[in-house]
Design a protein around this motif. Sequence first.
Motif, PDB file in Angstrom:
ATOM      1  N   ASP A  64       0.960  -0.993  -0.378  1.00 34.69           N
ATOM      2  CA  ASP A  64       0.175  -0.496  -0.385  1.00 34.69           C
ATOM      3  C   ASP A  64       0.655   1.077   0.357  1.00 34.69           C
ATOM      4  O   ASP A  64       2.216   1.293   0.217  1.00 34.69           O
ATOM      5  CB  ASP A  64      -0.764  -0.080   1.550  1.00 34.69           C
ATOM      6  CG  ASP A  64      -2.412  -0.909   1.335  1.00 34.69           C
ATOM      7  OD1 ASP A  64      -2.824  -0.533  -0.082  1.00 34.69           O
ATOM      8  OD2 ASP A  64      -2.268  -2.076   1.743  1.00 34.69           O
ATOM      9  N   ARG A  81      -7.066  -2.873  -1.735  1.00 33.72           N
ATOM     10  CA  ARG A  81      -7.685  -3.704  -2.215  1.00 33.72           C
ATOM     11  C   ARG A  81      -8.788  -3.409  -1.302  1.00 33.72           C
ATOM     12  O   ARG A  81      -8.525  -3.752   0.057  1.00 33.72           O
ATOM     13  CB  ARG A  81      -7.997  -4.954  -3.506  1.00 33.72           C
ATOM     14  CG  ARG A  81      -6.862  -5.014  -4.493  1.00 33.72           C
ATOM     15  CD  ARG A  81      -6.534  -6.348  -4.355  1.00 33.72           C
ATOM     16  NE  ARG A  81      -5.752  -6.583  -5.826  1.00 33.72           N
ATOM     17  CZ  ARG A  81      -4.682  -6.341  -5.780  1.00 33.72           C
ATOM     18  NH1 ARG A  81      -4.307  -5.656  -5.390  1.00 33.72           N
ATOM     19  NH2 ARG A  81      -4.304  -6.357  -7.143  1.00 33.72           N
ATOM     20  N   SER A  82     -10.229  -3.721  -1.709  1.00 33.35           N
ATOM     21  CA  SER A  82     -10.502  -4.105  -0.667  1.00 33.35           C
ATOM     22  C   SER A  82     -11.480  -5.400   0.062  1.00 33.35           C
ATOM     23  O   SER A  82     -12.143  -5.360  -1.244  1.00 33.35           O
ATOM     24  CB  SER A  82     -11.913  -3.004  -0.133  1.00 33.35           C
ATOM     25  OG  SER A  82     -12.680  -2.745   0.897  1.00 33.35           O
ATOM     26  N   TRP A  83     -11.256  -5.677   0.506  1.00 30.15           N
ATOM     27  CA  TRP A  83     -11.352  -7.598   1.486  1.00 30.15           C
ATOM     28  C   TRP A  83     -12.769  -7.337   2.021  1.00 30.15           C
ATOM     29  O   TRP A  83     -11.752  -6.854   3.670  1.00 30.15           O
ATOM     30  CB  TRP A  83      -9.237  -8.099   1.756  1.00 30.15           C
ATOM     31  CG  TRP A  83      -8.858  -7.985   0.946  1.00 30.15           C
ATOM     32  CD1 TRP A  83      -8.181  -6.969   0.751  1.00 30.15           C
ATOM     33  CD2 TRP A  83      -8.276  -8.745  -0.186  1.00 30.15           C
ATOM     34  NE1 TRP A  83      -6.872  -7.555  -0.075  1.00 30.15           N
ATOM     35  CE2 TRP A  83      -7.126  -8.251  -1.279  1.00 30.15           C
ATOM     36  CE3 TRP A  83      -8.337  -9.899  -0.849  1.00 30.15           C
ATOM     37  CZ2 TRP A  83      -6.347  -8.936  -1.289  1.00 30.15           C
ATOM     38  CZ3 TRP A  83      -7.818 -10.682  -1.408  1.00 30.15           C
ATOM     39  CH2 TRP A  83      -6.935 -10.285  -2.092  1.00 30.15           C
ATOM     40  N   THR A 109      -8.305  -3.673   4.430  1.00 29.92           N
ATOM     41  CA  THR A 109      -8.290  -2.763   3.595  1.00 29.92           C
ATOM     42  C   THR A 109      -6.537  -3.322   3.191  1.00 29.92           C
ATOM     43  O   THR A 109      -5.500  -3.112   3.861  1.00 29.92           O
ATOM     44  CB  THR A 109      -7.606  -0.994   3.161  1.00 29.92           C
ATOM     45  OG1 THR A 109      -9.174  -0.283   2.899  1.00 29.92           O
ATOM     46  CG2 THR A 109      -6.958  -0.344   1.954  1.00 29.92           C
ATOM     47  N   ALA A 164     -12.050 -10.561  -2.623  1.00 24.38           N
ATOM     48  CA  ALA A 164     -11.804  -9.252  -3.047  1.00 24.38           C
ATOM     49  C   ALA A 164     -12.981  -9.365  -4.527  1.00 24.38           C
ATOM     50  O   ALA A 164     -12.144  -9.567  -5.316  1.00 24.38           O
ATOM     51  CB  ALA A 164     -10.273  -8.912  -3.701  1.00 24.38           C
TER      52      ALA A 164
END
Length: 332
Positions: free
Chosen positions: A38, A172-174, A168, A191
């Motif tokens: 990130d 990505r948002s998991w 996050t 995801a």
Amino acid sequence: MLSTSNPTFCALMAEDIYQVRLPLPFALNHVNCYLLRDADGWTVVDTGLHWPDAQAAWTRALAELQIGFKQIRRIVLTHMHPDHFGLAGYFQAQTDALVYLSPREAEQVQTIWVEDGWHSTAAAEFWQVAGVPAETLAVMGVQTEQLRQRTMPHPQHYASISPGTLLTMGGRSWQVIHAPGHSDGQIIFYAAAEKLMLCGDQVLMKITPNIGLWPGIEADPLGRYLQSLAALAELDVACALPGHGGVITTWQTRLSELQQHHVHRLEAMVAAVQGGATAFQVAQRVFHFANFSEHEIRFALAETLAHLVYLVQMGRLYCQTVAGVGLFQPPV
């Protein structure tokens, strides 16, 4: 990418997601861990067993990716088994990062690794009821302590990840999904936008995850595992990154294969009871112990117990205690 003929390699699996394959000193000779990038640093997902070869492999992987320890912001664990948890304390000491676990797995870490729950009198009694001979029980005790040593030093600071929340990682948002059976509180990560899954040990490509009944875990692990597979079949997954083995690109097919495996294994267990047998005797008949290490015998016995307990709940077997040992029999 390093050669995949070596158990240790580092590979880009998707944008900002690297797989680090670490060696294990078992028949299953590797575990897959992951690094996700990130803007503010890196997340480690699972850490491997704490032994010199794995520590050296991490050193090589981090150098290859030019990652310093202080760039690691989080340590996320799918579950508490030593091949996933073992280096968590080492990583925390190097990075000052929090270790994230589900609430149930955090409880199990405390009970099993910190308080030595799998080496207790209660654990010994659990295996004795399963019909484990005294000499085998002694070896199991030594092995359990050796595994516990490979989880040290234990982390000092934890944070909780609850199933159903969003996390996050890697840009990505998991979705955090509870995936029990292999471990009570295992969590995996989905995801949806990319149909991408970090599936821990819940779904593996060429081998079946160990679904075992161990001392101190919740009842009926096989029943909970099969329910989990049914729920996971509702997800649209194009690519799943597992804790062992290769990438899974045929999600629905693989789930079906795992379900069918347990159907066949249950039938083998019923046949192996042969009018009455202890869990240890059934395991010997189904798994052919002559070809197994002591480590593999423990896992085979735990898996046998999970299947026998499931069969009892289905009404296909019953269990009575004779001289302190559980004896499984077909119903009259």
